[in-house]
Write an enzyme that holds these catalytic residues in place. Structure first.
Site, PDB file in Angstrom:
ATOM      1  N   TYR A 139       3.450   4.808  15.357  1.00 36.01           N
ATOM      2  CA  TYR A 139       2.123   4.219  15.110  1.00 36.01           C
ATOM      3  C   TYR A 139       1.035   5.238  15.469  1.00 36.01           C
ATOM      4  O   TYR A 139       0.118   5.487  14.679  1.00 36.01           O
ATOM      5  CB  TYR A 139       1.970   2.950  15.954  1.00 36.01           C
TER       6      TYR A 139
ATOM      7  N   VAL B 253       0.809  -1.231   0.000  1.00 38.55           N
ATOM      8  CA  VAL B 253       0.000   0.000   0.000  1.00 38.55           C
ATOM      9  C   VAL B 253       0.838   1.275   0.000  1.00 38.55           C
ATOM     10  O   VAL B 253       0.327   2.350  -0.300  1.00 38.55           O
ATOM     11  CB  VAL B 253      -0.991   0.051   1.197  1.00 38.55           C
TER      12      VAL B 253
ATOM     13  N   ASN C  91      -7.335  -0.737   5.262  1.00 41.98           N
ATOM     14  CA  ASN C  91      -7.143  -1.497   6.506  1.00 41.98           C
ATOM     15  C   ASN C  91      -5.689  -1.885   6.782  1.00 41.98           C
ATOM     16  O   ASN C  91      -5.297  -2.020   7.939  1.00 41.98           O
ATOM     17  CB  ASN C  91      -8.013  -2.761   6.437  1.00 41.98           C
TER      18      ASN C  91
ATOM     19  N   ALA D 223       1.235   8.469  15.688  1.00 40.99           N
ATOM     20  CA  ALA D 223       1.270   9.617  14.761  1.00 40.99           C
ATOM     21  C   ALA D 223       0.629   9.245  13.427  1.00 40.99           C
ATOM     22  O   ALA D 223      -0.137  10.028  12.846  1.00 40.99           O
ATOM     23  CB  ALA D 223       2.719  10.070  14.552  1.00 40.99           C
TER      24      ALA D 223
ATOM     25  N   LYS E  80      -1.621   6.965  12.874  1.00 40.74           N
ATOM     26  CA  LYS E  80      -3.064   6.759  13.028  1.00 40.74           C
ATOM     27  C   LYS E  80      -3.782   8.095  13.264  1.00 40.74           C
ATOM     28  O   LYS E  80      -4.941   8.269  12.891  1.00 40.74           O
ATOM     29  CB  LYS E  80      -3.347   5.773  14.163  1.00 40.74           C
TER      30      LYS E  80
ATOM     31  N   SER F 176      -7.091   3.934  14.821  1.00 40.18           N
ATOM     32  CA  SER F 176      -6.857   3.218  16.078  1.00 40.18           C
ATOM     33  C   SER F 176      -7.239   4.153  17.219  1.00 40.18           C
ATOM     34  O   SER F 176      -7.277   5.385  17.026  1.00 40.18           O
ATOM     35  CB  SER F 176      -5.371   2.853  16.166  1.00 40.18           C
TER      36      SER F 176
END
Ligand code: NAD
Length: 254
Positions: free
Chosen positions: A158, A65, A91, A160, A162, A145
């Site tokens: 992670y 992705v 996702n 940052a 999200k 999240s």
């Protein structure tokens, strides 16, 4: 009648956990599904399982992705096979190394996590939106999240990434509402999938996680997948720019 009859959905990270559950649920509800993942083995297992149950409804494609060329390919294949794209479930995501506090985080680790989660999410929207505009409508569900709202110690990159997904969602919802494209984010708490095995396989940690959840169990992939189904479907036609927390009540506010 299925809740997604006639719809075409692209679901990333569909080889495992929540994405695999979404691919199965969406096919069951009548959608044509383009399941993508960079893990060929997991994707192969999913296709074998769903191919028997839903022949002609599911295709699987390898994708990273974070690579723009891969997104061009995915959208071309989706339109070439099923004629359009109505739904994107952004996702795919990685947690990254979990024991780094901010002062120990390397630029390499920051880039790795941001590239998959934030850049990957942005590229997904960038490449499906022209197709959704051509199609006259669309629904994008970005998987953020809880950490994208509150942050979590040790998970700087992670959190940052999200958080970026959360705010990109709202900006895109404003930009493309006039094109009948809805964009919403989902914010799961602890969900029992391969990505949380490093926590849930330890009995003490597992008990502590459950104790913090008013509903007293760890979320399961279907708990998120049913929410994604609702937001993806026309049932949510007046909902955009919304952030849906799915955490068993862990962060209930006054
Ligand atoms: P998972 O690890 O079970 O599945 C993630 C999938 O994404 C894997 O199949 C993996 O191969 C794929 N993937 C990873 N990098 C990719 C890339 N660059 N390109 C394409 N595919 C890639 O994870 P999960 O727990 O089902 O998580 C799904 C999403 O939910 C993620 O975005 C995750 O951050 C988010 N989330 C999970 C939890 C949780 O507790 N499990 C909580 C909050 C948010």
């Amino acid at each position: 009648m299925g809740r997604l009859d006639g719809k075409v959905a692209v679901i990333t990270g569909a080889g495992s956990g929540q994405g695999a559950m979404e691919a199965e649920l969406f096919a069951r509800e009548g959608a044509k599904v383009v399941a993508t993942d960079m893990n060929d083995e997991h994707l192969g297992e999913l296709l074998e399982r769903l191919g028997e149950q839903y022949p002609d409804a599911v295709i699987g494609l390898r994708q990273d992705v974070s690579k723009e060329a891969d997104w061009q390919h995915i959208v071309e294949e989706a339109v070439g096979t099923f004629g359009k794209v109505d739904i994107l479930i952004n996702n795919a995501g990685i947690t990254g190394i979990t024991e780094f506090t901010l002062n120990k985080l390397t630029i390499e680790e920051w880039d790795k996590v941001m590239n998959v989660n934030a850049l990957g999410n942005f590229l997904g929207m960038k490449h499906v939106i022209p197709e959704m505009k051509r199609n006259g409508q669309g629904s994008i569900v970005n998987i953020s999240s809880l950490t994208g709202i509150s942050g979590l110690g040790g998970l700087t990159a992670y959190s940052a990434s999200k958080g970026a997904i959360r705010t990109m969602t709202k900006g895109a919802a404003r930009d493309f509402g006039g094109d009948h494209i809805r964009v919403n984010s989902i914010h799961p708490g602890y969900i029992e999938t391969p990505s949380t095995e490093y926590l849930t396989s330890n009995a003490d940690i597992r008990d502590a996680l459950i104790a913090a959840v008013p509903l007293k169990y760890l979320g399961q992939s279907e708990d998120v997948a049913y929410a994604a189904l609702f937001l993806a479907s026309d049932e949510a036609r007046f909902i955009t720019g919304e952030e849906l927390i799915i955490d068993g009540g862990q962060t209930i506010k006054e």
